[in-house]
Write a protein that holds these residues in place. Sequence first.
Motif, PDB file in Angstrom:
ATOM      1  N   PHE A 102     -16.901  63.412  14.004  1.00  0.00           N
ATOM      2  CA  PHE A 102     -17.884  64.768  12.907  1.00  0.00           C
ATOM      3  C   PHE A 102     -17.945  64.584  11.385  1.00  0.00           C
ATOM      4  CE2 PHE A 102     -13.865  67.863  13.006  1.00  0.00           C
ATOM      5  CZ  PHE A 102     -14.113  67.391  14.522  1.00  0.00           C
ATOM      6  N   TYR A 103     -16.633  63.192  10.531  1.00  0.00           N
ATOM      7  CA  TYR A 103     -16.927  63.161   9.090  1.00  0.00           C
ATOM      8  C   TYR A 103     -17.512  61.697   8.681  1.00  0.00           C
ATOM      9  CZ  TYR A 103     -13.537  67.134   9.369  1.00  0.00           C
ATOM     10  OH  TYR A 103     -12.998  68.459   9.268  1.00  0.00           O
ATOM     11  N   LEU A 104     -18.251  61.235   9.514  1.00  0.00           N
ATOM     12  CA  LEU A 104     -18.809  59.700   9.677  1.00  0.00           C
ATOM     13  C   LEU A 104     -20.241  60.235   8.460  1.00  0.00           C
ATOM     14  CD1 LEU A 104     -18.616  59.448  13.165  1.00  0.00           C
ATOM     15  CD2 LEU A 104     -17.692  58.145  10.873  1.00  0.00           C
ATOM     16  N   ASP A 105     -20.303  58.839   7.993  1.00  0.00           N
ATOM     17  CA  ASP A 105     -21.486  59.580   6.732  1.00  0.00           C
ATOM     18  C   ASP A 105     -23.166  58.400   7.764  1.00  0.00           C
ATOM     19  OD1 ASP A 105     -23.022  59.353   4.559  1.00  0.00           O
ATOM     20  OD2 ASP A 105     -21.644  58.747   3.576  1.00  0.00           O
ATOM     21  N   GLU A 113     -20.841  53.457  15.728  1.00  0.00           N
ATOM     22  CA  GLU A 113     -19.452  53.300  15.049  1.00  0.00           C
ATOM     23  C   GLU A 113     -19.320  52.075  13.799  1.00  0.00           C
ATOM     24  OE1 GLU A 113     -19.576  54.314  19.426  1.00  0.00           O
ATOM     25  OE2 GLU A 113     -21.266  53.221  17.626  1.00  0.00           O
ATOM     26  N   ALA A 114     -19.892  51.542  13.650  1.00  0.00           N
ATOM     27  CA  ALA A 114     -19.914  50.928  12.014  1.00  0.00           C
ATOM     28  C   ALA A 114     -20.173  51.752  11.102  1.00  0.00           C
ATOM     29  CB  ALA A 114     -21.600  49.927  12.302  1.00  0.00           C
ATOM     30  N   ALA A 115     -20.369  53.545  11.046  1.00  0.00           N
ATOM     31  CA  ALA A 115     -20.425  54.136  10.007  1.00  0.00           C
ATOM     32  C   ALA A 115     -19.300  54.402   9.036  1.00  0.00           C
ATOM     33  CB  ALA A 115     -20.767  55.648  10.302  1.00  0.00           C
ATOM     34  N   PRO A 116     -19.382  54.764   8.204  1.00  0.00           N
ATOM     35  CA  PRO A 116     -17.914  55.022   7.255  1.00  0.00           C
ATOM     36  C   PRO A 116     -17.757  56.199   7.347  1.00  0.00           C
ATOM     37  CG  PRO A 116     -19.725  54.779   5.812  1.00  0.00           C
ATOM     38  CD  PRO A 116     -20.184  54.036   6.989  1.00  0.00           C
ATOM     39  N   LEU A 117     -15.936  56.593   7.436  1.00  0.00           N
ATOM     40  CA  LEU A 117     -16.113  58.318   7.055  1.00  0.00           C
ATOM     41  C   LEU A 117     -16.642  58.982   5.195  1.00  0.00           C
ATOM     42  CD1 LEU A 117     -12.802  58.103   8.948  1.00  0.00           C
ATOM     43  CD2 LEU A 117     -14.415  59.426   9.339  1.00  0.00           C
ATOM     44  N   ARG A 118     -16.500  59.818   5.364  1.00  0.00           N
ATOM     45  CA  ARG A 118     -17.212  60.408   4.322  1.00  0.00           C
ATOM     46  C   ARG A 118     -15.991  60.825   3.627  1.00  0.00           C
ATOM     47  NH1 ARG A 118     -20.808  65.122   4.041  1.00  0.00           N
ATOM     48  NH2 ARG A 118     -21.198  64.400   1.956  1.00  0.00           N
ATOM     49  N   VAL A 119     -15.112  59.649   2.912  1.00  0.00           N
ATOM     50  CA  VAL A 119     -13.437  59.623   1.868  1.00  0.00           C
ATOM     51  C   VAL A 119     -14.152  60.921   0.930  1.00  0.00           C
ATOM     52  CG1 VAL A 119     -12.811  57.516   3.503  1.00  0.00           C
ATOM     53  CG2 VAL A 119     -14.036  57.481   1.374  1.00  0.00           C
ATOM     54  N   ASN A 120     -15.318  60.824   0.045  1.00  0.00           N
ATOM     55  CA  ASN A 120     -15.948  60.682  -1.137  1.00  0.00           C
ATOM     56  C   ASN A 120     -15.831  62.491  -1.346  1.00  0.00           C
ATOM     57  OD1 ASN A 120     -14.384  58.829  -2.519  1.00  0.00           O
ATOM     58  ND2 ASN A 120     -16.874  57.367  -2.175  1.00  0.00           N
ATOM     59  N   ALA A 129     -11.314  63.455   6.159  1.00  0.00           N
ATOM     60  CA  ALA A 129     -12.244  62.214   6.209  1.00  0.00           C
ATOM     61  C   ALA A 129     -10.742  61.537   6.179  1.00  0.00           C
ATOM     62  CB  ALA A 129     -13.187  62.300   5.597  1.00  0.00           C
ATOM     63  N   ARG A 130     -10.073  61.395   4.603  1.00  0.00           N
ATOM     64  CA  ARG A 130      -9.354  60.301   3.985  1.00  0.00           C
ATOM     65  C   ARG A 130      -8.793  60.587   5.354  1.00  0.00           C
ATOM     66  NH1 ARG A 130     -10.988  62.730  -0.194  1.00  0.00           N
ATOM     67  NH2 ARG A 130      -9.370  63.839  -0.834  1.00  0.00           N
ATOM     68  N   MET A 131      -7.767  61.643   5.752  1.00  0.00           N
ATOM     69  CA  MET A 131      -6.889  61.380   6.845  1.00  0.00           C
ATOM     70  C   MET A 131      -7.402  60.734   8.039  1.00  0.00           C
ATOM     71  SD  MET A 131      -5.236  63.726   9.506  1.00  0.00           S
ATOM     72  CE  MET A 131      -7.039  64.277  10.736  1.00  0.00           C
TER      73      MET A 131
END
Length: 263
Positions: A102-105, A113-120, A129-131
């Motif tokens: 639930f922190y995927l973009d 599964e290829a979606a990045p995490l919302r690190v920004n 998300a960064r963790m």
Amino acid sequence: MRAAGHGVWGLAHRSGSLEVIERLGAYPVKGNALDRSSIFELVEQLRPEVVIDQLTSLPANLADLPAYLPADRRLRLEGGGHLFDAAVKFQVWSYIQQLSGFYLDGGTGLATEAAPLRVNAPGTIGESARMYAQLEARISGAAPMETVGLRYGFFYGPGTWYWPGGAFSSHLAAGEIAMIGAGDSTFSFIHVDDAAQATVAALMAPAGLYNVVDSQPVRPVEWLPAYADWIGCSLPPGLDEENSPWTDGRGKRVLPEQPDGCG
């Protein structure tokens, strides 16, 4: 996992958690993941074929979550690092890592599964998300050990926040949950029983990342009214009454009246 014929040892620090592990038929092991030497000794003694990292330090009450996040982050990164390093040293065959779905973009669509995490993302969303990005990076280069990352959705079911008597239900009953904007974001849930079955299946899954969620992603404007009705509560308010999903844009309610409070 016991039902599937596996021997299971469960690591916990609190006596209450150890009692639950034993009651469920596993072997309880008292320990502290932040104590690196003791974790190495434990893994050396047990010599497990598979290690499943489900380390968390989360509160029973949602309101306490911000205060718990630093300790939770340390446990997952530092304590999980000790567990991971011990698994590598003692040649564990497979390592299964708890991750977040639930922190995927997903951009304009659903995340894969290829979606990045919302690190920004701002605030605690970005921090979390960064963790998780660090956890995903840790297991990505673990050869020759097989690694599986399970990106669980929001847990619901007995003993979770999303269940009658759970934390979310209590806050909803007290009128402490509000809809933000039009409520058109997407939630992906997973029942805890289904999550457990998926975790057992992951024992034999090829290495990689897996989104472990229900097959029906749903928007808050859809699931919140149904949830409130299920537990007998009034609809949560919108932060902007004119644009609330419970009105027609002119302040008039368009959904049936709900009882005040909870039954």
